[in-house]
Scaffold this motif. Structure first.
Motif, mmCIF file in Angstrom:
data_model
loop_
_atom_site.group_PDB
_atom_site.id
_atom_site.type_symbol
_atom_site.label_atom_id
_atom_site.label_comp_id
_atom_site.label_asym_id
_atom_site.label_seq_id
_atom_site.Cartn_x
_atom_site.Cartn_y
_atom_site.Cartn_z
ATOM 1 N N ARG A 157 -5.078 -46.959 -25.078
ATOM 2 C CA ARG A 157 -5.319 -46.574 -26.165
ATOM 3 C C ARG A 157 -5.166 -45.024 -25.949
ATOM 4 N N GLY A 158 -5.240 -43.814 -26.312
ATOM 5 C CA GLY A 158 -5.791 -41.821 -26.081
ATOM 6 C C GLY A 158 -6.505 -41.888 -25.031
ATOM 7 N N THR A 159 -5.417 -42.673 -23.875
ATOM 8 C CA THR A 159 -6.187 -41.520 -22.860
ATOM 9 C C THR A 159 -4.937 -41.391 -22.008
ATOM 10 N N GLY A 160 -3.195 -41.002 -23.043
ATOM 11 C CA GLY A 160 -2.587 -40.402 -22.082
ATOM 12 C C GLY A 160 -2.167 -40.562 -20.923
ATOM 13 N N ASN A 161 -1.130 -39.602 -20.579
ATOM 14 C CA ASN A 161 -0.707 -39.791 -19.547
ATOM 15 C C ASN A 161 -1.169 -39.913 -18.246
ATOM 16 N N PRO A 162 -1.589 -40.158 -17.281
ATOM 17 C CA PRO A 162 -1.849 -40.315 -16.380
ATOM 18 C C PRO A 162 -0.973 -39.535 -15.231
ATOM 19 N N LEU A 163 0.241 -38.875 -15.297
ATOM 20 C CA LEU A 163 0.265 -37.822 -14.869
ATOM 21 C C LEU A 163 0.589 -36.630 -14.748
ATOM 22 N N ARG A 164 -0.709 -36.723 -15.603
ATOM 23 C CA ARG A 164 -0.920 -35.288 -16.454
ATOM 24 C C ARG A 164 -1.737 -34.729 -15.467
ATOM 25 N N LEU A 165 -2.527 -35.606 -14.383
ATOM 26 C CA LEU A 165 -2.979 -35.001 -13.699
ATOM 27 C C LEU A 165 -3.034 -34.100 -12.267
ATOM 28 N N PHE A 166 -1.896 -34.520 -12.204
ATOM 29 C CA PHE A 166 -0.829 -34.023 -10.963
ATOM 30 C C PHE A 166 -0.179 -32.363 -12.287
ATOM 31 N N ARG A 167 0.156 -32.963 -13.185
ATOM 32 C CA ARG A 167 1.125 -31.250 -13.483
ATOM 33 C C ARG A 167 -0.130 -30.646 -14.895
ATOM 34 N N HIS A 168 -1.515 -30.825 -14.756
ATOM 35 C CA HIS A 168 -2.229 -29.613 -15.526
ATOM 36 C C HIS A 168 -3.890 -30.741 -14.281
ATOM 37 N N PRO A 169 -3.922 -29.921 -13.315
ATOM 38 C CA PRO A 169 -4.754 -30.677 -12.425
ATOM 39 C C PRO A 169 -6.807 -30.093 -13.004
ATOM 40 N N VAL A 170 -6.270 -28.535 -13.728
ATOM 41 C CA VAL A 170 -7.503 -27.862 -13.886
ATOM 42 C C VAL A 170 -7.858 -28.573 -15.114
ATOM 43 N N ARG A 171 -7.189 -28.926 -16.105
ATOM 44 C CA ARG A 171 -7.691 -29.109 -17.169
ATOM 45 C C ARG A 171 -7.562 -31.165 -16.318
ATOM 46 N N SER A 172 -7.432 -31.639 -16.467
ATOM 47 C CA SER A 172 -7.570 -32.235 -16.109
ATOM 48 C C SER A 172 -9.395 -32.852 -15.239
ATOM 49 N N LEU A 173 -9.041 -32.078 -14.432
ATOM 50 C CA LEU A 173 -10.692 -31.776 -14.039
ATOM 51 C C LEU A 173 -11.845 -31.849 -14.976
ATOM 52 N N ARG A 174 -11.681 -30.667 -15.354
ATOM 53 C CA ARG A 174 -12.250 -31.043 -16.605
ATOM 54 C C ARG A 174 -12.934 -31.908 -17.173
ATOM 55 N N SER A 175 -11.613 -32.538 -17.404
ATOM 56 C CA SER A 175 -11.670 -33.430 -18.830
ATOM 57 C C SER A 175 -12.436 -34.788 -18.098
ATOM 58 N N GLY A 176 -12.434 -34.960 -16.552
ATOM 59 C CA GLY A 176 -12.600 -35.462 -15.798
ATOM 60 C C GLY A 176 -14.560 -35.962 -15.747
ATOM 61 N N TRP A 177 -15.088 -34.275 -15.688
ATOM 62 C CA TRP A 177 -15.907 -33.955 -15.750
ATOM 63 C C TRP A 177 -16.589 -34.519 -16.556
ATOM 64 N N ARG A 178 -16.532 -33.443 -18.253
ATOM 65 C CA ARG A 178 -17.045 -34.037 -19.756
ATOM 66 C C ARG A 178 -17.026 -36.007 -19.806
ATOM 67 N N PHE A 179 -15.752 -36.460 -18.954
ATOM 68 C CA PHE A 179 -16.306 -37.994 -19.016
ATOM 69 C C PHE A 179 -17.519 -38.580 -18.195
ATOM 70 N N THR A 180 -17.477 -37.795 -17.164
ATOM 71 C CA THR A 180 -18.582 -38.470 -16.523
ATOM 72 C C THR A 180 -19.761 -38.243 -16.682
ATOM 73 N N ARG A 181 -19.983 -36.736 -17.644
ATOM 74 C CA ARG A 181 -21.276 -36.766 -18.354
ATOM 75 C C ARG A 181 -21.380 -37.425 -19.057
ATOM 76 N N THR A 182 -20.528 -37.386 -20.254
ATOM 77 C CA THR A 182 -20.642 -38.735 -21.432
ATOM 78 C C THR A 182 -20.986 -40.548 -20.697
ATOM 79 N N LEU A 183 -20.430 -40.017 -19.765
ATOM 80 C CA LEU A 183 -20.798 -42.088 -19.312
ATOM 81 C C LEU A 183 -21.907 -42.151 -19.158
ATOM 82 N N ALA A 184 -22.797 -40.689 -18.205
ATOM 83 C CA ALA A 184 -24.204 -40.874 -17.776
ATOM 84 C C ALA A 184 -24.794 -40.948 -18.659
ATOM 85 N N ARG A 185 -24.900 -39.874 -19.820
ATOM 86 C CA ARG A 185 -26.037 -39.931 -21.025
ATOM 87 C C ARG A 185 -25.164 -41.498 -21.767
#
Length: 360
Positions: free
Chosen positions: A300-328
């Motif tokens: 729930r709340g993860t959104g449409n996985p196809l947004r990676l292709f529609r908004h690649p830059v925004r998705s990469l930024r979200s992925g980087w924030r997710f990775t930092r939060t997970l590592a923390r």
């Protein structure tokens, strides 16, 4: 560090929602298609599982015949065979072959990106020096230590707990409840396997450990009253694992080991009181009933996985924030001070306060 989880289900459960009304005749009713969609998808998953592995139709009834008599002869809790949510747990068990295909694909990705194979490669020269007689024992100890940590993180790291909560949501512990799992939760076990293989242990050996872990899990979840007290600090027992599943304040954040209690003792998460036994299981947050609903709930709340292709830059930024939060969060879980006093309403996460003087 304070962690909160939303327990609200959706806007459809809000009092102001047009889909919810105190009158049974007012407001739109779910269509017949929507009403049967989840059961239909569950049956489809079970059908695919049976097509992939016909043995499923034999193994589940066989386990039922072998284990249930022991649960009836030596019950920990008096409960009916046809207890609440049995259908959900049976659905998880029957759909496991199909779900495991998805879990395996994700597990390979997780195992690679986790970089767990790097420390394995570093200790490979040392492993090669171990006598062949002692090698299996070393492998079991290394595997168990790695599983201890990924299991602990799956409880104490919020994004991982979302998936592991499906397994812990059962309020009636018995052998079949151990088969309630989200396939993406199983992917967290991949790093220990990659670690062992990179360290020089064979794929057959690590696969055997996986099979033993699965069979042992059926025994550990079983509704049997055996204490096996002399073994408490040697190998894990049903008593040990039932405390791990207990939704009781003193038992939270404890007993993460899969084979050996040693790691819980070493890292301060061992809990085996002598004067009481676990009575309440489950989680304090919302978890829907039904196979399909439980598969969807952590997403729930993860959104449409196809947004990676529609908004690649925004998705990469979200992925980087997710990775930092997970590592923390992994770092906080690994280095947190030992405390046995979780905050109210946090069934499986660590308390923010420092350990008190009476902490165990």
């Amino acid at each position: 560090m304070t962690i909160t989880f939303s327990t609200s289900t959706s806007t459809s459960t809000s009092p102001s929602s047009p889909e919810r009304s105190s009158s049974p005749t007012s407001g739109p009713r779910p269509s017949r298609v929507r009403r049967w969609l989840a059961p239909g998808l569950a049956l489809a998953l079970i059908g695919v599982s049976i097509a992939l592995d016909l043995g499923t139709l034999v193994i589940i009834p066989l386990l039922f015949v072998l284990i249930v008599p022991f649960e009836k002869l030596f019950p920990r809790h008096r409960q009916r065979v046809r207890r609440p949510q049995l259908g959900t747990d049976m659905s998880h068990a029957l759909a496991a072959p199909a779900l495991n295909v998805v879990g395996l694909a994700v597990a390979i990705v997780v195992g690679v990106v986790s970089l767990a194979w790097l420390p394995g490669l570093l200790i490979r020269p040392l492993v090669s020096m171990i006598p062949s007689v002692a090698l299996p024992f070393v492998g079991i100890a290394l595997f168990d230590m790695a599983i201890y940590w990924v299991h602990r993180w799956s409880h104490e790291v919020p994004v991982l707990w979302r998936f592991h909560a499906v397994h812990h949501s059962t309020e009636t512990l018995d052998w079949i409840s151990g088969l309630r799992n989200h396939p993406l939760d199983g992917a967290i076990v991949a790093p220990p396997f990659f670690f062992l293989i990179a360290a020089g242990f064979s794929a057959q050996f690590t696969g055997a450990l996986a099979a033993i872990q699965l069979l042992l899990g059926l025994f550990l979840h079983a509704n049997v009253r055996w204490r096996l007290r002399p073994l408490h600090r040697v190998v894990i027992t049903p008593e040990f694992h039932h405390w791990h599943h207990a939704n009781e304040t003193d038992a939270h954040n404890s007993n993460y080991s899969v084979f050996l209690p040693l790691w819980d003792i070493v890292f301060g998460t061992y809990y085996m009181p002598r004067n009481k036994r676990p009575l309440v299981y489950g989680i304090s947050e919302h978890m829907p009933d039904g196979l399909v609903a439980q598969l969807r709930h952590p997403l729930r709340g993860t959104g449409n996985p196809l947004r990676l292709f529609r908004h690649p830059v925004r998705s990469l930024r979200s992925g980087w924030r997710f990775t930092r939060t997970l590592a923390r969060d992994v770092w906080h879980s690994t280095t947190r001070p030992r405390t046995r006093r979780p905050a109210a309403g946090e069934p499986c996460r660590w308390a923010a306060a420092a350990p008190s003087s009476d902490a165990r």
